[in-house]
Structures are given as C-alpha cells and as structure tokens.
Design an enzyme around this catalytic site. Structure first.
Site, PDB file in Angstrom:
ATOM      1  N   GLY B 183      -8.859  -1.533  -0.282  1.00  0.00           N
ATOM      2  CA  GLY B 183      -8.779  -2.354  -1.496  1.00  0.00           C
ATOM      3  C   GLY B 183      -8.528  -3.799  -1.149  1.00  0.00           C
ATOM      4  N   GLU B 423      -3.642   8.248  -1.565  1.00  0.00           N
ATOM      5  CA  GLU B 423      -2.240   8.363  -1.119  1.00  0.00           C
ATOM      6  C   GLU B 423      -1.892   9.836  -0.888  1.00  0.00           C
ATOM      7  OE1 GLU B 423       0.214   5.758  -0.942  1.00  0.00           O
ATOM      8  OE2 GLU B 423      -1.316   4.233  -1.277  1.00  0.00           O
TER       9      GLU B 423
END
Lengths: 632, 632
Positions: B183, B423
């Site tokens: 990101g 995650e």
C-alpha cells in the site's frame, strides 16, 4: 462431462448452426472485448476501471458488433425449443464475458421482447418483434417502482382509457410510483413495457402491461416522459438503470398487451379470466425466463470462480510441514479441500438442475406452468445464493489475488449480488415454494388421493428409515441419500402444515399464519430444492455408461448429498440423523474430499470455459506478474 | 449506550482535546469530502465512480487537508495509552467516511511508523518519527511478496552485509520474491520498511526489517528500485498498492531496525534471543496494531450496515396481510426481525469485545503479548467474518436499494472484503488460536497445575451441567449462557487434544497432526472467540446501573448468546444441547426478536454515526429520490 455444455453441443451439431465456440471466437477477435496479452496468454474482460458512463457505452458498442455479425438472428423470430436452447446457450457464453452485457441483452430480448411475445398478440408480434431483433428499436421493461419491487400487485402507476380519443393515458400519481431500476431506461431505450393498474370507469382491473415510446429515434426523451438515472451501482455498471415518470402519456389502444385481457374501443373491459388473482398469475407466468437465465448464469459464475480458485490452489504453496521441507500446495491441505471441493460438487449438481430447468422451460405448456413456477423459484433462489457463497469462498481461498479485479472471483460477487433480490427476492420466492407445496398437501388431504406433482410422490410411500449405523458404503448409496432427503422434506412439510393449521385454529389469518411459520417454510423450501437437485443429478448419472467417468460422477453426487446433510442443521435439529450418524456423515465428507482431490483439475477443466475468460492466477501467475510482463 | 463511543468521549473529556465530533465536522466542511445535498440533507462520501487513479489522488488530497488542520498531531510523537486511544478513535471516525483513507493512513502511521517505533531504536525514532508525522516523508511497508503472504517466514528477499562499505545490500532474487500488495508503493511512498532474510557470512539469520528509500523528494523512483502497479481492485481503490523489486539496493548499516538483533560494523550478527523462532515471534508481536484496527473497523462497518438496513426496514413496506389492508413494515415481519436483530445483538457484543481489545492493546506489556496475540487473532477473524456476513444480509434486506453505491451497505462489502485475508488469513489466524489453546492445555497437563490465561480458568472448575428442560428464564440467564459456552470450549479443547495426540501416536508429525485436526481446531477457535466476546459483554453490562438500559442490554446479551447456540451446529453435533433444548433456544430467539423490535431504532441510533455518513435510504428515501431532488 458437463451436461449443460454437452447438451448444447449436441443441439448445435443437430442444427449445423454456429455454436458457442464461434461466439467465444467473435469476442476474442475484437478490440471491443479488450483482449490483453499477459505473458503470452490472451485474456478478454471489460475494463472495470472505466466510469459507469464509459462502461455503458462499451456495452452498447459490443452489442452493436455482435448484432452486425448476426449473433441475435432469429432470437425473436424463430420458434421452438431448439431455437430457445440456442438463445439460452448464447446468453451463457456472453455472461461468461460480462454480466452487464448479458443483463442488457436479457432486458431487451427476454423482458421487452418476451413481453411482446407472451403478453402480446399477433398485432404486437407483427409490429415489434423484427424491429426488436434488429435493434431498430431498443426496449426496456418498466415493472418495479420506487415503492414496490417483489410485490408487483401493489404498484401505483395508473392507466385509464379515454373513449373519445381511443387512447390509454398513463400516469405516475406519486413519487413512490416512479419506475425504478429500469435497465436501459437511463440512456439507450426507445420503448418500454409499462406495468400499471388499469382503471376502467373508476374500477381497478389490476396490473396490465402497455407499450410506450420513451425516446425518439434521435435519442431525445419524448414529451410527458421524465427520466432520471439510478446512478452508480456496486456492479453491473455496464447497464444503464433509470427511473421513469409518466405525465398523462397517451398511447394507442392497440398498445395494451392483450393476451389475457383487452379493452374494446368503446371502453369495455374484456377478459376470459374473471378472477383478478388468477388473471395476474396467468399474466406473469411467462416471466419465468428471467428466473431461468438467473439460475443458469449463477451456475456459470460459480464455475468461473471455482475454475480459478482450484487452478490457483494447484499452483500456490504455503507453509511447509517439515522444517525446511517444500511448502505444501494449497489443495493438499485437507482444510482447503474442505472449503472448495464440496462447492465443486454442489456446482455440478446445480449445473444438472439448471439444465433440467432450461429443458422444462423451453418445453413448457399451460399445464406445466405451475411446476415451472415452483421449480424456477426454488432454483433461482438456491443457485444464486450458492453462487454468492461460492464466489466468497473462492475469493478468500485466493487470498489477496482474489481482490484483484482481473482475477474475477472477487469482482464477480458485485456483479451477481443483485441476483439475490431481482426477479423476486430469494426469501419471498422460497416462501412461495413452501406455500405451493402446502397447497398440494392440502389438496391431497382434501381429495383423499395420492400426492401428484412437484416430485412429492414419495410422500405416498412408507416413511424411509435411516439405519442406526451408517457405513461408508451406505453413505455413498444413492438410495440412502434420496431417502434421507425425502424423509426431511416429508417431515418438514408435515410440520409446516401442522404449525400453520395450529395458527389458524388460534384465529390467525391464513396470510399471518404463513408469516409466523417462516422458519419451517424456509427449512422446507431448502429441503424441496435440494431433493429436486439431487434427483436431476441421479437422472444425469443414469445416462452415463459404467466406467471411470460414472465413478467420479458418483463421488460428486455423494459429496453433494452428504454436504447438504452436514450443512443443514435440520438433520440434527429434527432428529433425521443421530449425532453418531452426523459424525459418520462428516467423516465421509472428509474422505470424499481426498478421493476427489486427484480429479480436481479435470473437473474444473470440463466446465469448458475457454482459458481467455479466466484470470491470470488460473495459470502461471509468477510469469504473468513478472517484471517483463509489466513492460509490454 | 455504545461503550466504544462512550469510552472515547470520556477520554476526550479528560484530555480537553478535539474529539470525534471535531473530525466529523472537518470532513463535512470540505468539498474534498464531496458533500451532497439530497432533499435538504447533506451526505458525505467519496465518488466511487471515479477511476482508480482519481480515487488515489483524492485520498492523498484528503490526507493533506487533515494534516494541515492538525489531525495527526502527536500520532507518533506522543506516548501513552491515552494518545493511542485518541489515534484509534480518529481512525474509526475516518474509516466511517471511507475505508481507503483509513488503510492509507494505517500503512503510513501504524505499519511504517509502528515499525520504526517498535522494531527500531532511538536512532530511528529521532530520525524518522517527526518527519513521518508531518508527512515530510511517506512510508510504506514491504512485507508480503508474490509468493508469500501469511507465511512471512518463507519470504525470499535476501539482504547481505558488505563489510567494506558498511552497507546492507537488498536483493529480489526471483520473481516470486517481488514485494506485492504494498500500500502506497504504486504512487506516493518515498520510503519503505523492507522485510528480508538476513544472510550473514552465508548463514541465514531469518527475517529482519530494514529501511530503504524508494522515491526521491520529486517522486521519481530511486536507482536500483523497480516499481509496478497492482492494478484495479474490487475495493479500496483509493489505496495505491504496488509491487517492488530490489536490484542490489545499498542502504546504511543503521537502517536495520535493531530492536531484537543488530549487525556490528565488522559484520557480526548480534542478538540476545538465540532461537530464531522466538526472535521472529518477538519481532512481529508489535504488528498486532493491524489486527486491532481491522477488528475495530469491522465493527464500525457492521454498525453502518445495520443502521442503514434497520432504518430502511422501519420505513419500507411490502405486501399486506389482509386484502386491501396497509402494507406491512419490513421490520414487522418476524422473518425480517430474524435476519437483522441477531446481527444487531452480535454487533453490540463485538463492539464491547473490540473495545476490550483496544484497551489490552494500548496497555500491552511484554508479559501480555501472548494473550494479545491470541485475542487479537481470534477477534480479527471473528469480527471481520461477522462484518462481511452482516453487510451481505443488510444488502439483501434492502433489496435493490442495497446495490446502489450511495446507500453504502452493498459497496462496503467490496471495501472490507480484503480484511478476511490481509494481516493474516482468517483461517490461519484461527488455527493459531487453537494451537495456542492446546499449548496451554499441554502445559497445564505437564506441570499438573491449574489452567491460567486465555480465560481458560473455567477448565479448573467442575464441568457445567445444562438443565434437561430449558425455560425462558434459564435461557436468558447469563450464568447458564456462560456455562453453555464454557462447556463447549472445554469439551472441544479436550477433543482437539485427544485427536492430535492420536495422530501423534500413529506417527504423524506435530504439524501434520494439526493439519488433519482442522475441523476441531475451527470449532474450538470459534468456541474460544464467542466465549471471549460474551465475557466482554457481561463485563460491560455489569458497569451499567439497574434500569431500562440494563434491561435492554440484557436482552441483547441473551440474543447474542442464544443465536450463537442456534447457529453453531457443534451444540447439537457434540450433544451440548439436546434436540429439545435446541428447539427451546430457537423459540427464545424468536421471542427476543419481538422483544427487541421496539428498541431497534434506538439501538442503531446509539451507534453515534452522524446522519451525513449514512445513505439516503436510511431516511426519507421517497423524498430523496423524488423528481425535484434530481433537479438540484
């Protein structure tokens, strides 16, 4: 192996017509379908990074290209089951490329065109069908309103008849009556079917359908018509959904679609069917086409999702079992098999069911309409729910790659989500299924005769008995599987009938008794659908000669039956399976996972979806995402 | 009533700092947040019809605006639980506007900034934290690679040390080692944390983190760095995910984040933790922040979905029960209550759990790291799955309006879907939870001492007994509810330990025994999570004085407990509930639905989400979609 593809191919061989391969090829040849070379492999897919406006224009351009090549020839002017099967097969192929193009075509040909064909009579056929097929006009279908979707009978648009001019006058009396979600209305449609209450001499005759022009040939909106855009959607942005208001729009008397009712030039209401409820049912029954195409396209979407997720799971590795050992292929994890292979078996089962639905649709008769309504409602709901669940599991099984638009699995969810609620909300449809079954139950009781129809004949036999100890061989036996499904359906229908009758005895209205018994109704709808699907699997299996293919089909069928038993808590809740038997079912599912694992690639390959319509992660994704591939 | 909001407000009162209302207000004041007047009501929401490129630029502009107004002041330079709570609360508020802005900020502050804070030492803090807070530099976090996501230990990027120059040399040795999904990397980031194998004198010391610059101040890509775009995604298109290749990139020795290990200038590897597995665990433990923010934002997303769907169900009518009677409000259908109200109760329960998670996160100590890891893994998975399921149900409950982007419920699904796998894949996290519980089980057995930790102390007590006849008052009793949850967790932990030990006896490796016992591990992970959540609900309830608020909370807690029992087939499968008791549970859920129905509006209003951040269908949608509203 895939029966849908197989049957389609047989049909095409018979007709000596261009088939799906031709259509796949047409798409791959044109820049309009955005062919993209990724590491030596061509993929076609719309550019979903375009704005809604751009996507809409591209959809229309693609349709124009296919039109010029004769893809739609005969779609409305040829008759008979074979022509209908070909049209359905072409729709499947187009939906594999993009759901928007399929929906846009579906609105024009199946909804607008279908309404002309089935609600209209010769005068409408002669005037409109050829122009529709040629796209000289573009049709849409204005049924739902801001205030009314699934409850069509409640729509508020009003049409009256003016005896002086011999015209109908259509009016949107309030804001909640604006037509909403009308595919094609925002940009392209020139004509629409308008559903409206018909008011004759102050008396409402219920919902009827009319033809109205909304744009002229230049694309300008006609007088007394107002149109607004439904705006950006979570998917299907290649379809221009719009809203329509009618301000005393005048149309000729002949524009009433008069298959079940008419108005004479002097304003007399004429119909052979006196009961408005029956008239409404007769009127809407041809609309089944929408549910048929949704059910079928839901299965194709599941196939795309599974083909991609299973191929990825056969090339992607994660974690090693031994220190410094090689990482394990995802599909070699029992947990990953358990996530994907039952969905694969269900998709096979539902593919047979969708094919069966197509066949009863193209061979429909007035007598089969009720069965078609019930089966299409049950399968539309069941298959579209299955599709969303399958895509979600496939997306998660692909990890981050599943959220990349070009890998389809994640993107397809947003495209197909609307299927769960359009052409009838799934929950409402399933309630209608259970109501219909209860109707048959009451009728059988009342006339004291055996059950006949909806596949309920098993209720006439002795109640099946489930063995107290289920062995692997029993669990994989198709008679046992059908017995367990029939036991569930029979018991739930009995319970549902009992509960409804108890509410009636307590003084509740019939409608409210149904509303209160919603949980049994849901359980029953599911039991009916799954039994119906299992039956189509068994029928399909019976046509295959003994051999390895039949063996694999048998394993898939067992997987389908057992996963349904494991997932539906009703089997434990109502005691159809003891906890020991449920444990045996669970164990057998795990066993079947490992037995199907070696066939996984063959099973998704046999779906017959060309490689170009899958995504990069279905193949050599390391090469596809290499630096050199980014440089082209 | 909403504890999260409540606690946040208490904190803000204490700090005399600008609070969430100030931040909501800042967004509503700026054109950058696209305020739109619909029938006299202002809504703010990104324009999701923009291209990926436009959305990315808008996200960056919004961050610039908030930066200028001091929103991020102290985010990295202030310390202590209160500063952390304020930062988390601001993140919640921003995520209510748009998930992309929250993720983009999360990468910069929590991942890049957090890595500097927690993996780095004073030299890194002094050099980078203030510049990060001021956005003088823009950070990203290059952990995952094309070939490795959840299995971080398997990443292939390699870093060596050059004694001559005193530099580390980072290299991408193969295509699968390219950093993927980073990101911020595609467009904006100037610096990155690089996770890499550290190779010293030919010996691998495992995964370490380094700082590398990837763009200069002008935004040009640095030498020896190659960057490509991850392309269009199904959601989060306001975040510029990119891919990075390192071609022998040289960085100073000081750029190793050296909290647990260092390399001396002469190339000696130095670490107080000798075992590489322990080193890896110590190293990654601060990454919990990602799981905490995901769990919390998942609950907020569910709240938005439910606030919209429940408000719509209180204004939308469909079908009438009596001929010509008024149509019934959706939420007056028992079936519609059954779809939404259990999800509402779960969302309340999970909101308490998320708040508990925040608290143990901001008060974490080295001793609490293991508990934090297990609880955050369990809640990240459970709450993000719940969110997707809730949004899907809300979308369907809103019918077609749920697919209109501006009505959020459908759109949020695509935005939040990635939470299920980033995650840490949810399934992998839940397996880690069960493994940790088994570890505690084995340890307790081995040292022959009571259970201590993970809330497993109930295992030291006598096994709870479920009454054979469950009355309504028992079912709504919190001791009974906790007993049932503890019984399930205890039995599943015993079964899991037994199954794993049986596989070990059969000669399977420990790792493979876990892989084979995946079903019990999944059941156990769920049992642990739900018991943990119920406990936080009971704790929150205890702080509320007797009265009507406490009564409603009690009903919500009962609904939470009973719906978990109804939905988890384990209760029937393993015999914790008899079929009679399961039927009683089901009946009680229906009863609770009707008891909660009158409170539905108050319960969603108390979420405290400003009207402007909901969608038009949450209010007077007939007015919002009227013709006059389209003319503005």
């Amino acid at each position: 192996m895939d029966r849908v593809t197989w049957r389609t191919q047989v049909l095409f061989r018979h007709l000596h017509d261009p088939g799906p391969d031709w259509l796949f090829g047409l798409m791959m040849q044109s820049k309009l379908f955005c062919p993209r070379n990724v590491a030596g492999r061509v993929f076609v897919s719309p550019d979903y990074n375009q704005s809604m406006e751009q996507q809409r224009e591209m959809t229309m351009k693609r349709i124009g290209y296919l039109l010029d090549r004769g893809v739609f020839r005969g779609w409305l002017t040829e008759k008979g089951p074979e022509a209908e099967m070909r049209k359905l097969a072409f729709m499947d192929v187009l939906a594999i490329f993009d759901h928007s193009i399929a929906v846009k075509l579906g609105v024009h040909f199946f909804l607008w065109g279908g309404a002309i064909q089935f609600f209209g009579t010769k005068r409408h056929h002669d005037k409109w069908l050829r122009d529709t097929e040629n796209y000289a006009i573009k049709g849409c279908f204005a049924m739902s309103e801001l205030g009314h979707g699934s409850n069509v009978r409640g729509i508020e648009t009003v049409t009256t008849y003016d005896t002086n001019s011999g015209e109908f006058v259509i009016n949107t009396p309030c804001e909640s009556a604006q037509k909403f979600w009308i595919g094609g209305a925002a940009n392209h449609a020139t004509h629409t079917i308008v559903f409206s209450q018909l008011n004759i001499d102050g008396k409402s005759q219920g919902v009827h359908a009319f033809i109205a022009q909304i744009r002229n040939a230049d694309g300008n909106i006609c007088p007394n018509i107002r149109i607004a855009d439904c705006g950006h959607k979570i998917g299907l942005n290649g379809v221009d959904n719009g809203r329509i208001w009618f301000d005393n729009v005048r149309i000729p008397r002949e524009n009433l679609l008069n298959s079940v009712a008419d108005v004479s030039s002097d304003g007399q209401y004429l119909s052979a069917i006196k009961d408005p409820d029956q008239r409404f049912a007769a009127f809407l029954s041809p609309l089944t086409s929408g549910r048929v195409t949704i059910a079928v396209s839901a299965v194709y979407s599941s196939k795309i999702g599974l083909a991609i997720a299973i191929r990825y799971s056969l090339t992607r590795r994660a974690f090693s079992v031994r220190p410094n050992g090689p990482e394990v292929l995802l599909l070699d994890y029992p947990s990953h098999q358990r996530r994907l292979l039952p969905l694969l078996a269900k998709t096979y089962a539902m593919s047979f069911a969708a094919n069966y639905l197509k066949l009863i649709y193209v061979k429909r008769t007035p007598e089969s309409n009720k069965t078609l309504h019930v089966v299409s409602s049950a399968l539309k709901a069941t298959l579209s729910w299955h599709n969303m669940r399958t895509l979600q599991e496939c997306r998660e099984a692909c990890g981050g790659q599943g959220v990349k638009t070009e890998n389809h699995v994640g993107h397809l969810k947003s495209e197909y989500d609307v299927q769960l609620t359009f052409e009838g909300d799934n929950n409402v449809l399933m309630q209608q299924v259970s109501k219909a079954l209860l109707g048959e139950y009451m009728a059988a009781q009342k006339r004291n005769k055996p059950f006949k129809g909806f596949g309920l004949e098993h209720m006439n036999e002795a109640c099946p008995v489930i063995p107290s100890q289920l062995t692997s061989s029993t669990l994989q036996n198709c008679q046992f599987q059908m017995d367990a499904f029939c036991l569930r359906e029979r018991d739930l229908l009995n319970c549902f009938a009992l509960e409804v009758s108890q509410y009636l005895k307590q003084g509740q209205s019939k409608e409210y008794a149904f509303i209160l018994s919603y949980q049994l109704a849901e359980d029953l709808g599911k039991a009916f659908s799954e039994r119906q699907i299992l039956q189509t699997f068994i029928d399909a299996e019976a046509t295959v000669p003994a051999g390895s293919l039949k063996d694999v089909l048998g394993k898939l069928r067992s997987m389908y039956a057992l996963i349904c038993m494991e997932e539906d808590a009703a089997f434990l809740r109502y005691g159809y399976l003891s906890t020991n038997n449920a444990a045996a079912v669970r164990k057998e599912v795990t066993k079947l996972c490992s037995e199907l694992r070696p066939h996984a690639l063959a099973l998704v390959s046999s779906f017959g979806i060309p490689d170009a319509f899958l995504g990069p992660i279905a193949f050599d994704w390391i090469e596809a995402y290499s630096w050199s591939s980014t440089q082209k």
